[in-house]
Design a protein around this motif. Structure first.
Motif, PDB file in Angstrom:
ATOM      1  N   LEU A 224      50.827  48.732  33.815  1.00 23.57           N
ATOM      2  CA  LEU A 224      51.312  49.185  35.112  1.00 23.57           C
ATOM      3  C   LEU A 224      52.830  49.101  35.194  1.00 23.57           C
ATOM      4  N   GLY A 225      53.385  48.025  34.648  1.00 22.31           N
ATOM      5  CA  GLY A 225      54.844  47.890  34.648  1.00 22.31           C
ATOM      6  C   GLY A 225      55.513  48.899  33.741  1.00 22.31           C
TER       7      GLY A 225
ATOM      8  N   ALA B 217      54.404  51.723  32.837  1.00 22.74           N
ATOM      9  CA  ALA B 217      54.172  53.094  33.313  1.00 22.74           C
ATOM     10  C   ALA B 217      55.323  53.611  34.160  1.00 22.74           C
ATOM     11  N   GLN B 218      56.154  52.706  34.652  1.00 20.86           N
ATOM     12  CA  GLN B 218      57.260  53.134  35.515  1.00 20.86           C
ATOM     13  C   GLN B 218      58.494  53.567  34.719  1.00 20.86           C
TER      14      GLN B 218
ATOM     15  N   PRO C 253      60.970  55.882  33.298  1.00 23.20           N
ATOM     16  CA  PRO C 253      61.166  57.169  33.981  1.00 23.20           C
ATOM     17  C   PRO C 253      60.859  58.422  33.170  1.00 23.20           C
TER      18      PRO C 253
ATOM     19  N   ASN D 251      52.194  61.922  33.829  1.00 21.36           N
ATOM     20  CA  ASN D 251      53.363  61.599  34.651  1.00 21.36           C
ATOM     21  C   ASN D 251      54.140  62.863  35.001  1.00 21.36           C
TER      22      ASN D 251
ATOM     23  N   GLU E 263      54.810  64.318  38.628  1.00 21.66           N
ATOM     24  CA  GLU E 263      56.190  64.571  39.050  1.00 21.66           C
ATOM     25  C   GLU E 263      56.340  66.014  39.541  1.00 21.66           C
TER      26      GLU E 263
ATOM     27  N   VAL F  99      61.254  58.354  43.897  1.00 25.15           N
ATOM     28  CA  VAL F  99      60.778  57.085  43.349  1.00 25.15           C
ATOM     29  C   VAL F  99      59.459  56.657  43.990  1.00 25.15           C
TER      30      VAL F  99
ATOM     31  N   ARG G 222      56.473  58.626  42.755  1.00 27.04           N
ATOM     32  CA  ARG G 222      56.341  58.347  41.318  1.00 27.04           C
ATOM     33  C   ARG G 222      55.621  57.017  41.092  1.00 27.04           C
ATOM     34  N   VAL G 223      56.069  55.992  41.773  1.00 27.32           N
ATOM     35  CA  VAL G 223      55.461  54.671  41.610  1.00 27.32           C
ATOM     36  C   VAL G 223      54.005  54.688  42.075  1.00 27.32           C
TER      37      VAL G 223
ATOM     38  N   ARG H  20      51.720  56.977  39.553  1.00 29.72           N
ATOM     39  CA  ARG H  20      51.553  56.351  38.240  1.00 29.72           C
ATOM     40  C   ARG H  20      50.739  55.062  38.341  1.00 29.72           C
ATOM     41  N   SER H  21      50.976  54.301  39.379  1.00 29.37           N
ATOM     42  CA  SER H  21      50.245  53.041  39.542  1.00 29.37           C
ATOM     43  C   SER H  21      48.761  53.300  39.774  1.00 29.37           C
TER      44      SER H  21
END
Length: 434
Positions: A146-147, A149-150, A152, A311, A315, A331, A334-335, A338-339
């Motif tokens: 999860l982390g 995945a952010q 960019p 992603n 986006e 942002v 996106r978060v 993806r999360s």
């Protein structure tokens, strides 16, 4: 063959007007398309933010190895763009897009599962009577994913994928050395090289194995990786592919040959399982821990790289290319998107830990069509070789044989999952060992 054909098609495909359907002459296009009066195709946030064209051929090699061209005309940033120009928008929207999406989701499901298995193996080495279950380790791996995945963009993964490439080689070296060590030790398990089971099981097993191999060592995101290369791109993709396949061939044959020699037909689906026999370690504990750590980091790289097409899609759907990449407007969605995708994939991995069965099913219905059927079709439709030529019939034969494999292999993979499901419950504590 499929890789070469996709690259060739991307190199030579003429730009076709979406308004008139006629071929147009275009100069070199090296970046995402910018909207204009003469060009109805608009730039989107996915291409602008995720598929940044900044990498070198080495970076493409890192990406290709972790996952597994030179335009004379239009530079295609995505597989669905390539499909749209050759087969039309419906094929891209309703077939190739969902197919590629399914492959990427399948990989993201498999990633936390493999990482969870390695985490549990390390845990059991130091706490054999521990009560933690496999699904708990899968959840832990999902949190780490999860982390990551952010991150960019595809390009931002280049250093992580260099580490992943190195660990691919380190892992194969450890497994090969461990297999040889066990095979020559006094504790070597008895082994047989015969193929056991009924004839029907052997037949389906062959097709299931082919699907697993083709899925593991194929790559359904070639155009997206090519899109990360900075212009001029001529020759860079080929160099990246050479680096990729040098690593892949070395890894595959060293692990496959040494592992099968040491354990025969009792080899576990994940080779590391063969290094422990009835709670007895066949190699030193530190060696097992080190190898599992290599797996952890390497599979994290695989998981994150296969998130990039999804992603990019998120986006494109939720991002605003007129705002800054790191603006609040971009942002936040996106978060969230993806999360959510990682959370869903992790829960599915914890619920249904059928690793090789999942791989086989996605191989049958996703990877085989994209890597072994469509490239041949794309080549024949784009270059229109004579029906009397060797290349036409080679491509046609590969496409037809692969289509048969999809049907038979699909049946075999679904059958195997049904058989394995009989021994499992939701959130079970392990995967099949034979």
């Amino acid at each position: 063959m499929g890789t070469v054909d996709i690259e060739a098609v991307t190199m030579e495909l003429p730009l076709r007007s979406s308004v008139t359907g006629k071929k147009e002459t275009s100069s070199h296009i090296s970046s995402p398309i910018i909207p204009s009066d003469n060009n109805p195709q608009e730039v989107d946030a996915g291409a602008l933010f995720v598929l940044k064209s900044r990498g070198s051929w080495l970076h493409s090699g890192y990406h290709l190895t972790t996952s597994i061209v030179a335009p004379l005309g239009h530079r295609h940033l995505r597989l669905r763009d390539l499909t749209r120009h050759i087969l039309g928008p419906r094929w891209a929207k309703y077939y190739i897009g969902p197919l590629q999406f399914a492959i990427c989701v399948g990989t993201v499901i498999g990633g936390p599962l493999v990482i969870g298995l390695s985490l549990k193996s390390i845990y059991m080495l130091y706490n054999p009577t521990g009560t933690m279950k496999l699904y708990q380790f899968i959840m832990i791996s999902g949190i780490v994913t999860l982390g990551l995945a952010q991150m960019p963009s595809f390009h931002s993964l280049r250093h992580m994928n260099l580490v992943s490439l190195i660990l691919c080689l380190a892992y194969s070296a450890c497994v090969t050395a461990g297999s040889i060590y066990i095979g020559h030790s006094k504790n070597a398990p008895p082994r047989s090289y015969s193929v056991e089971g009924r004839s029907i099981n052997k037949l389906f097993g062959v097709f299931n194995g082919i699907l697993i191999i083709s899925t593991t060592y194929a790559c359904g995101i070639l155009p997206e990786i090519q899109a990360t290369i900075a212009p001029p791109v001529k020759g860079k993709m080929f160099k990246g592919l050479c680096l990729c396949y040098a690593v892949v061939v070395t890894n595959y044959f060293s692990v496959a040959i040494s592992g099968y020699w040491a354990f025969g037909n009792q080899t576990f689906p994940t080779i590391m399982g063969s290094f422990v026999e009835e709670q007895k370690l066949l190699v030193p504990k530190w060696f097992l821990v080190m190898t599992h750590l290599f797996i952890l980091v390497q599979v994290l790289g695989v998981t994150v790289i296969y998130m990039q097409p999804t992603n990019e899609l998120f986006e494109s759907m939720f991002g605003d290319p007129t705002k800054g990449e790191f603006s609040v407007r971009n942002v936040v969605p996106r978060v969230i998107s993806r999360s959510l995708s990682v959370v869903v994939a992790t829960v599915l991995a914890a619920m249904l830990p059928f690793f090789q069965d999942i791989i086989a099913i996605f191989g049958a219905f996703g990877v085989i069509p994209i890597d072994f059927i469509l490239p041949m079709v794309f080549f024949n439709l784009t270059f229109k070789p004579s029906k009397r030529s060797l290349i036409f019939w080679v491509n046609t034969s590969i496409a037809l044989a692969s289509s048969v494999l999809v049907v038979i292999g699909g049946i075999a993979s679904i059958r195997q999952m049904v058989l394995d499901a009989k021994t499992y419950s939701l959130f079970s504590d392990g995967t099949q060992s034979s």
